[in-house]
Design a protein around this motif. Structure first.
Motif, PDB file in Angstrom:
ATOM      1  N   ASP A   1      -4.653  -7.401   9.306  1.00 34.98           N
ATOM      2  CA  ASP A   1      -5.174  -7.054   7.989  1.00 34.98           C
ATOM      3  C   ASP A   1      -4.825  -8.083   6.922  1.00 34.98           C
ATOM      4  O   ASP A   1      -5.308  -7.976   5.785  1.00 34.98           O
ATOM      5  CB  ASP A   1      -4.590  -5.701   7.550  1.00 34.98           C
ATOM      6  CG  ASP A   1      -3.104  -5.816   7.239  1.00 34.98           C
ATOM      7  OD1 ASP A   1      -2.722  -5.639   6.067  1.00 34.98           O
ATOM      8  OD2 ASP A   1      -2.315  -6.093   8.157  1.00 34.98           O
ATOM      9  N   ASN A   2      -3.991  -9.056   7.260  1.00 39.31           N
ATOM     10  CA  ASN A   2      -3.478  -9.995   6.272  1.00 39.31           C
ATOM     11  C   ASN A   2      -3.967 -11.412   6.588  1.00 39.31           C
ATOM     12  O   ASN A   2      -3.550 -12.015   7.593  1.00 39.31           O
ATOM     13  CB  ASN A   2      -1.945  -9.946   6.261  1.00 39.31           C
ATOM     14  CG  ASN A   2      -1.339 -10.712   5.110  1.00 39.31           C
ATOM     15  OD1 ASN A   2      -1.890 -11.700   4.640  1.00 39.31           O
ATOM     16  ND2 ASN A   2      -0.182 -10.260   4.647  1.00 39.31           N
TER      17      ASN A   2
ATOM     18  N   TYR B   1     -10.275  -4.905   7.032  1.00 36.12           N
ATOM     19  CA  TYR B   1      -9.972  -4.666   5.623  1.00 36.12           C
ATOM     20  C   TYR B   1      -9.381  -3.269   5.425  1.00 36.12           C
ATOM     21  O   TYR B   1      -9.948  -2.420   4.747  1.00 36.12           O
ATOM     22  CB  TYR B   1     -11.232  -4.866   4.777  1.00 36.12           C
ATOM     23  CG  TYR B   1     -11.618  -6.316   4.646  1.00 36.12           C
ATOM     24  CD1 TYR B   1     -10.843  -7.198   3.892  1.00 36.12           C
ATOM     25  CD2 TYR B   1     -12.741  -6.826   5.295  1.00 36.12           C
ATOM     26  CE1 TYR B   1     -11.178  -8.536   3.777  1.00 36.12           C
ATOM     27  CE2 TYR B   1     -13.084  -8.169   5.176  1.00 36.12           C
ATOM     28  CZ  TYR B   1     -12.303  -9.014   4.414  1.00 36.12           C
ATOM     29  OH  TYR B   1     -12.630 -10.343   4.305  1.00 36.12           O
ATOM     30  N   SER B   2      -8.222  -3.069   6.026  1.00 37.42           N
ATOM     31  CA  SER B   2      -7.535  -1.780   5.930  1.00 37.42           C
ATOM     32  C   SER B   2      -6.170  -1.900   5.283  1.00 37.42           C
ATOM     33  O   SER B   2      -5.466  -0.901   5.130  1.00 37.42           O
ATOM     34  CB  SER B   2      -7.372  -1.172   7.332  1.00 37.42           C
ATOM     35  OG  SER B   2      -6.658  -2.053   8.184  1.00 37.42           O
TER      36      SER B   2
ATOM     37  N   SER C   1      -5.342  -7.805   2.680  1.00 35.82           N
ATOM     38  CA  SER C   1      -6.368  -8.727   2.193  1.00 35.82           C
ATOM     39  C   SER C   1      -7.608  -8.012   1.674  1.00 35.82           C
ATOM     40  O   SER C   1      -8.012  -6.974   2.206  1.00 35.82           O
ATOM     41  CB  SER C   1      -6.764  -9.715   3.297  1.00 35.82           C
ATOM     42  OG  SER C   1      -5.693 -10.573   3.594  1.00 35.82           O
ATOM     43  N   LYS C   2      -8.198  -8.608   0.637  1.00 35.97           N
ATOM     44  CA  LYS C   2      -9.412  -8.077   0.036  1.00 35.97           C
ATOM     45  C   LYS C   2     -10.570  -9.047   0.283  1.00 35.97           C
ATOM     46  O   LYS C   2     -10.395 -10.259   0.275  1.00 35.97           O
ATOM     47  CB  LYS C   2      -9.227  -7.863  -1.472  1.00 35.97           C
ATOM     48  CG  LYS C   2      -8.017  -6.986  -1.821  1.00 35.97           C
ATOM     49  CD  LYS C   2      -8.075  -5.621  -1.143  1.00 35.97           C
ATOM     50  CE  LYS C   2      -6.841  -4.783  -1.448  1.00 35.97           C
ATOM     51  NZ  LYS C   2      -6.798  -3.522  -0.657  1.00 35.97           N
ATOM     52  N   LYS C   3     -11.738  -8.484   0.467  1.00 33.58           N
ATOM     53  CA  LYS C   3     -12.901  -9.273   0.880  1.00 33.58           C
ATOM     54  C   LYS C   3     -13.213 -10.408  -0.084  1.00 33.58           C
ATOM     55  O   LYS C   3     -13.465 -11.556   0.331  1.00 33.58           O
ATOM     56  CB  LYS C   3     -14.110  -8.346   1.033  1.00 33.58           C
ATOM     57  CG  LYS C   3     -15.226  -8.904   1.887  1.00 33.58           C
ATOM     58  CD  LYS C   3     -16.307  -7.862   2.132  1.00 33.58           C
ATOM     59  CE  LYS C   3     -15.765  -6.670   2.899  1.00 33.58           C
ATOM     60  NZ  LYS C   3     -16.830  -5.686   3.215  1.00 33.58           N
ATOM     61  N   ASP C   4     -13.204 -10.140  -1.385  1.00 32.97           N
ATOM     62  CA  ASP C   4     -13.537 -11.171  -2.359  1.00 32.97           C
ATOM     63  C   ASP C   4     -12.566 -12.340  -2.291  1.00 32.97           C
ATOM     64  O   ASP C   4     -12.967 -13.505  -2.449  1.00 32.97           O
ATOM     65  CB  ASP C   4     -13.538 -10.580  -3.771  1.00 32.97           C
ATOM     66  CG  ASP C   4     -14.721  -9.650  -4.016  1.00 32.97           C
ATOM     67  OD1 ASP C   4     -15.667  -9.682  -3.202  1.00 32.97           O
ATOM     68  OD2 ASP C   4     -14.686  -8.891  -5.005  1.00 32.97           O
ATOM     69  N   ASP C   5     -11.290 -12.055  -2.052  1.00 30.10           N
ATOM     70  CA  ASP C   5     -10.292 -13.120  -1.959  1.00 30.10           C
ATOM     71  C   ASP C   5     -10.480 -13.955  -0.697  1.00 30.10           C
ATOM     72  O   ASP C   5     -10.369 -15.184  -0.724  1.00 30.10           O
ATOM     73  CB  ASP C   5      -8.884 -12.527  -1.970  1.00 30.10           C
ATOM     74  CG  ASP C   5      -8.558 -11.834  -3.287  1.00 30.10           C
ATOM     75  OD1 ASP C   5      -9.079 -12.269  -4.325  1.00 30.10           O
ATOM     76  OD2 ASP C   5      -7.802 -10.847  -3.255  1.00 30.10           O
TER      77      ASP C   5
ATOM     78  N   TRP D   1     -14.913 -10.075  11.051  1.00 34.64           N
ATOM     79  CA  TRP D   1     -14.255  -9.135  10.143  1.00 34.64           C
ATOM     80  C   TRP D   1     -14.961  -7.790  10.223  1.00 34.64           C
ATOM     81  O   TRP D   1     -16.158  -7.711  10.532  1.00 34.64           O
ATOM     82  CB  TRP D   1     -14.224  -9.658   8.706  1.00 34.64           C
ATOM     83  CG  TRP D   1     -15.579  -9.815   8.064  1.00 34.64           C
ATOM     84  CD1 TRP D   1     -16.342 -10.948   8.002  1.00 34.64           C
ATOM     85  CD2 TRP D   1     -16.332  -8.787   7.395  1.00 34.64           C
ATOM     86  NE1 TRP D   1     -17.518 -10.711   7.353  1.00 34.64           N
ATOM     87  CE2 TRP D   1     -17.542  -9.380   6.956  1.00 34.64           C
ATOM     88  CE3 TRP D   1     -16.104  -7.444   7.122  1.00 34.64           C
ATOM     89  CZ2 TRP D   1     -18.515  -8.667   6.263  1.00 34.64           C
ATOM     90  CZ3 TRP D   1     -17.071  -6.727   6.435  1.00 34.64           C
ATOM     91  CH2 TRP D   1     -18.263  -7.333   6.010  1.00 34.64           C
TER      92      TRP D   1
ATOM     93  N   ASP E   1     -14.732  -3.608   8.284  1.00 34.29           N
ATOM     94  CA  ASP E   1     -14.128  -2.736   7.278  1.00 34.29           C
ATOM     95  C   ASP E   1     -13.144  -1.765   7.922  1.00 34.29           C
ATOM     96  O   ASP E   1     -12.158  -1.368   7.307  1.00 34.29           O
ATOM     97  CB  ASP E   1     -15.205  -1.955   6.522  1.00 34.29           C
ATOM     98  CG  ASP E   1     -16.032  -2.863   5.618  1.00 34.29           C
ATOM     99  OD1 ASP E   1     -15.449  -3.738   4.947  1.00 34.29           O
ATOM    100  OD2 ASP E   1     -17.268  -2.694   5.587  1.00 34.29           O
TER     101      ASP E   1
END
Length: 259
Positions: free
Chosen positions: A209-210, A229-230, A233-237, A248, A250
């Protein structure tokens, strides 16, 4: 999404569970791997716990039946790394039970004072000035300086508390050579995990996740990656990064395991 890999290297916190919080999607993901008879190994930067303790937590608290041989910690990877050097026998350890047991399992003599052949350091919640002093003296006298992992903070119910990297920085400030870092995002722990699972790089995938630890570890070791993405880390970053994960999702429920 369907892609075949012979072996999965899997992060834990934020991927399969989050602290004490269960992730049903993580449990279902592991169940699918087991049902397809696909090899997998939990790869964690946590150096404080033994593989037995990690397996017990997964089995009893998250309903994911796990044996110790399905766990690979940064402490185990550090011990495997030191074992490659014939001249290393005496190890000055700054750490907790996980690191202690990993080093003892490889036959190293653990010492608390310089001189030593190597200084091995990880998260130590009972760290003292004297421990750092002895580590400093040993490194100044020529001991190899090895650290389990660089994580500066750990997420807990109390907040983001100091991690192994904070303890490592305490010692690293006092000595000239930078430590050899074993854990994610470095490739050494990934190399050890591949050896333990007995698979080749192109057969493996790193799941986490990181981006800054799990995914970078896969990239550094030339292993395909799956970012979920749990957790951290965030998708936009991640989209701003020059190197993207191979895949990837969700949720791990979105990943289909090909037999």
């Amino acid at each position: 999404m369907v892609t075949h890999y012979d072996g999965y290297l899997i992060d834990l916190d934020g991927t399969i569970y989050q602290g004490t919080k269960q992730f049903p999607s993580g449990r279902r993901f592991i169940n699918r791997l087991a049902a397809s008879q696909t090899k997998y190994l939990f790869v964690t930067n946590n150096s404080t716990k033994t593989p037995e303790a990690v397996a017990e937590n997964l089995t009893n608290n998250h309903q994911i039946p796990t044996t110790p041989d399905q766990v690979y910690t940064s402490a185990m990877a550090l011990a495997d790394y030191l074992e490659k050097f014939d001249q290393i026998h005496r190890v000055l350890m700054i750490g907790e039970e996980g690191l202690e047991q990993a080093l003892l399992a490889k036959g190293f003599e653990l010492v608390t004072e310089a001189p030593a052949d190597a200084v091995a350091i990880g998260l130590d919640r009972a760290v003292t000035y004297e421990k750092i002093l002895q580590g400093t003296l040993a490194i100044q006298q020529g001991a190899m300086f090895v650290a389990t992992n660089p994580d500066t903070n750990l997420p807990t119910e109390r907040g983001m508390v100091p991690g192994a990297g904070s303890v490592v920085a305490f010692l690293a400030t006092a000595v000239r050579p930078a430590p050899i870092v074993i854990g994610k995002p470095e490739h050494i722990i990934m190399d050890g995990a591949l050896d333990k699972l007995q698979i080749k790089r192109h057969e493996a995938i790193m799941v986490g996740d990181n981006y800054n630890t799990d995914i970078k570890a896969g990239l550094s070791a030339d292993i395909d990656t799956l970012l979920v993405y749990s957790g951290v880390s965030k998708k936009d970053d991640v989209l701003k990064q020059a190197k993207q994960p191979t895949h990837w999702v969700d949720s791990l429920d979105d990943w289909t395991i090909e037999k």
